[in-house]
Write an enzyme that holds these catalytic residues in place. Sequence first.
Site, mmCIF file in Angstrom:
data_model
loop_
_atom_site.group_PDB
_atom_site.id
_atom_site.type_symbol
_atom_site.label_atom_id
_atom_site.label_comp_id
_atom_site.label_asym_id
_atom_site.label_seq_id
_atom_site.Cartn_x
_atom_site.Cartn_y
_atom_site.Cartn_z
ATOM 1 C CG HIS A 1 35.684 -45.360 -35.915
ATOM 2 N ND1 HIS A 1 36.881 -45.984 -35.697
ATOM 3 C CD2 HIS A 1 34.866 -45.785 -34.930
ATOM 4 C CE1 HIS A 1 36.786 -46.745 -34.614
ATOM 5 N NE2 HIS A 1 35.571 -46.644 -34.128
ATOM 6 C CD GLU B 1 21.563 -36.930 -31.714
ATOM 7 O OE1 GLU B 1 21.192 -38.111 -31.873
ATOM 8 O OE2 GLU B 1 22.752 -36.580 -31.759
ATOM 9 C CG ASP C 1 25.142 -39.032 -31.865
ATOM 10 O OD1 ASP C 1 24.959 -37.900 -31.380
ATOM 11 O OD2 ASP C 1 24.432 -39.511 -32.764
HETATM 12 P P1 FAD Z 1 39.229 -41.646 -40.271
HETATM 13 O O1 FAD Z 1 38.175 -42.566 -40.674
HETATM 14 O O2 FAD Z 1 40.506 -42.246 -39.822
HETATM 15 O O3 FAD Z 1 39.518 -40.583 -41.446
HETATM 16 C C1 FAD Z 1 38.463 -39.956 -42.126
HETATM 17 C C2 FAD Z 1 39.012 -39.033 -43.216
HETATM 18 O O4 FAD Z 1 39.673 -37.943 -42.611
HETATM 19 C C3 FAD Z 1 40.044 -39.702 -44.115
HETATM 20 O O5 FAD Z 1 39.944 -39.165 -45.409
HETATM 21 C C4 FAD Z 1 41.365 -39.314 -43.482
HETATM 22 O O6 FAD Z 1 42.421 -39.313 -44.407
HETATM 23 C C5 FAD Z 1 41.040 -37.909 -42.983
HETATM 24 N N1 FAD Z 1 41.801 -37.573 -41.778
HETATM 25 C C6 FAD Z 1 41.919 -38.277 -40.634
HETATM 26 N N2 FAD Z 1 42.679 -37.591 -39.756
HETATM 27 C C7 FAD Z 1 43.010 -36.435 -40.353
HETATM 28 C C8 FAD Z 1 43.774 -35.296 -39.967
HETATM 29 N N3 FAD Z 1 44.362 -35.225 -38.774
HETATM 30 N N4 FAD Z 1 43.906 -34.287 -40.842
HETATM 31 C C9 FAD Z 1 43.317 -34.333 -42.068
HETATM 32 N N5 FAD Z 1 42.616 -35.389 -42.488
HETATM 33 C C10 FAD Z 1 42.450 -36.409 -41.640
HETATM 34 N N6 FAD Z 1 30.005 -38.374 -37.356
HETATM 35 C C11 FAD Z 1 29.313 -37.336 -36.880
HETATM 36 O O7 FAD Z 1 29.396 -36.236 -37.419
HETATM 37 N N7 FAD Z 1 28.495 -37.479 -35.793
HETATM 38 C C12 FAD Z 1 28.392 -38.651 -35.120
HETATM 39 O O8 FAD Z 1 27.657 -38.735 -34.144
HETATM 40 C C13 FAD Z 1 29.132 -39.756 -35.580
HETATM 41 N N8 FAD Z 1 29.093 -40.931 -34.939
HETATM 42 C C14 FAD Z 1 29.810 -41.983 -35.405
HETATM 43 C C15 FAD Z 1 29.771 -43.190 -34.710
HETATM 44 C C16 FAD Z 1 30.497 -44.268 -35.143
HETATM 45 C C17 FAD Z 1 30.433 -45.561 -34.377
HETATM 46 C C18 FAD Z 1 31.266 -44.166 -36.327
HETATM 47 C C19 FAD Z 1 32.007 -45.338 -36.847
HETATM 48 C C20 FAD Z 1 31.311 -42.970 -37.030
HETATM 49 C C21 FAD Z 1 30.598 -41.868 -36.575
HETATM 50 N N9 FAD Z 1 30.631 -40.639 -37.234
HETATM 51 C C22 FAD Z 1 29.923 -39.577 -36.741
HETATM 52 C C23 FAD Z 1 31.410 -40.467 -38.478
HETATM 53 C C24 FAD Z 1 32.797 -39.941 -38.177
HETATM 54 O O9 FAD Z 1 32.743 -38.597 -37.770
HETATM 55 C C25 FAD Z 1 33.681 -39.979 -39.419
HETATM 56 O O10 FAD Z 1 33.680 -41.247 -39.992
HETATM 57 C C26 FAD Z 1 35.111 -39.592 -39.062
HETATM 58 O O11 FAD Z 1 35.855 -39.394 -40.230
HETATM 59 C C27 FAD Z 1 35.764 -40.683 -38.266
HETATM 60 O O12 FAD Z 1 36.894 -40.174 -37.609
HETATM 61 P P2 FAD Z 1 38.225 -40.987 -37.637
HETATM 62 O O13 FAD Z 1 39.132 -40.315 -36.678
HETATM 63 O O14 FAD Z 1 38.014 -42.427 -37.448
HETATM 64 O O15 FAD Z 1 38.673 -40.656 -39.140
#
Ligand code: FAD
Length: 501
Positions: free
Chosen positions: A77, A253, A140
């Site tokens: 994400h 918020e 969120d």
């Molecule tokens: P990914 O996108 O898969 O990875 C993100 C980064 O973390 C990459 O560099 C990856 O290599 C690294 N990574 C992933 N897993 C691990 C692990 N286990 N150990 C070490 N590194 C790792 N953020 C907020 O703070 N508050 C919000 O309310 C919020 N809402 C969101 C809503 C939506 C619809 C979206 C798309 C994003 C939102 N985000 C929010 C942002 C979100 O927190 C970050 O984009 C987060 O990185 C997404 O998590 P993911 O599991 O998809 O990580």
Amino acid sequence: MLQQEDEEVARRLFQDMDLEGSIDYRSTAFAGRDFGGLHASPPFAVVRPSGSRDISSVIRFALKSPNLTVAARGNGHSINGQAMANRGLVIDMKRPSDAVIDFVRSDAGFAVDVGGGALWEDVLTRCVSEFGFSPRSWTDYLGLTVGGTLSNAGVSGQTFRYGPQTSNVTELEVVTGTGDTVICSDGQNSELFFSVLGGLGQFGIITRARVLVQPAPNMVRWIRVVYSEFDEFTRDAESLITRPERESFDYVEGFAFVNSDDPVNGWPSVLLNPDQLWDTGFMIRSASPVLYCLEVALHYNKGDCSSTVDTRVERLLGRLRFMEDTLFQVDLNYIDFLLRVKEAEKQAKANGIWDAPHPWLNLFVSKTSIEDFDRLVFKEILKDGIGGPMLVYPISRSKWDERTSVVLPDGEIFYIVALLRFTNPYQKSPSVRDLVAQNHEIIEACVRNGLDFKLYLPHYNTEEGWKQHFGDRWSWFEEMKSKYDPMAILAPGQKIFTRNP
Ligand code: FAD
């Protein structure tokens, strides 16, 4: 022919790594895309590990090669390819079965051990149904993994009280860029612990986290009120986040919206359910192109008398200066409240905008700069909206642990600004390129006018950009990299360091 060669390489890979899990080099396209939809970098293969041992094997295998990189992918994400590894190995961390590994009593209070690849929505439902407890600090949207948000910060309406998610973990298990599996906490391997929190995946892969929990309430009163003046909105929001716990809401918020009847950008976006009506009279009461909605919530339990809840809410709202007749509220159960964005996700998937590109921009803006930001950005550049929410709400720095890798602007209070753009593939709208250009325009306006801000979920293409982002923390960040991932194997999609041959 190429396919045969690839198959041969993959077979060798698989044998050398001696995995208990699996490796897939065919169905890899998903790992070369992300929610942002702005970048594509297909990996060579995707590994589905069975545990930390497999992750360590993958990293040690990559260390032996001259150029292989390894990216942990949570739920993909990210917006700018952060979880991708171009022609490298992506480790697919998502594991629903890891949602809750154990319930523990630690010195810091009750906690749950959860897998790094668990989705927060699964952690929530399992924690509440099995233990009646719940994590304290959220995002969120909960379709994100524990490791993914802990690598950034994890913020939402509870952050003012408990700090970001990175302030709500007491222990991690991490597989470092040298392939070592290390348990770390404030008291044990603390350097690794703090560098990994908010560390953009640079120092290790989080395989387990100990997350603080508290008894879960049953119900939530969810409330929105509207302001025409930004200074009144910020005064009330800041007062709510600095009052003692019993004198405030449990969630605070806010967002800016366009003073129009546009269903996405305007007044209708303030309503909490379809039964609520909005009055065209609201619009003419303010000449401002943009208005502000303060969003708050109060926890309570099913046994609480409704008049007691009403009285508490009235008392808390009575001290606020929102526009008359702009109070919208609903009662819903705690889990539904925390999963509120899931409903929006379903609708967005149905009408095609969930899978279209999302050129999002997230910033932390200091309190001293937020009025200028309102004037330059909300009231000028974005006065017609962005096709999605424009979040803006204050948080207190004192709840953040400054030893983590997250960098913040100055001052005790700063604002999260989240420009959550949605593009509609079926309607005439600005091109994605124009929207990205508008993001640059916003950043340039902030720099030109001397605003104090930092990017959240940062993205830079040059080392210079990263150096400026980290400021005086850069040399520490580099030092931690050389210690825990000296060959720069991990998280290449962040584009901070280049793989050492
Ligand atoms: P990914 O996108 O898969 O990875 C993100 C980064 O973390 C990459 O560099 C990856 O290599 C690294 N990574 C992933 N897993 C691990 C692990 N286990 N150990 C070490 N590194 C790792 N953020 C907020 O703070 N508050 C919000 O309310 C919020 N809402 C969101 C809503 C939506 C619809 C979206 C798309 C994003 C939102 N985000 C929010 C942002 C979100 O927190 C970050 O984009 C987060 O990185 C997404 O998590 P993911 O599991 O998809 O990580």
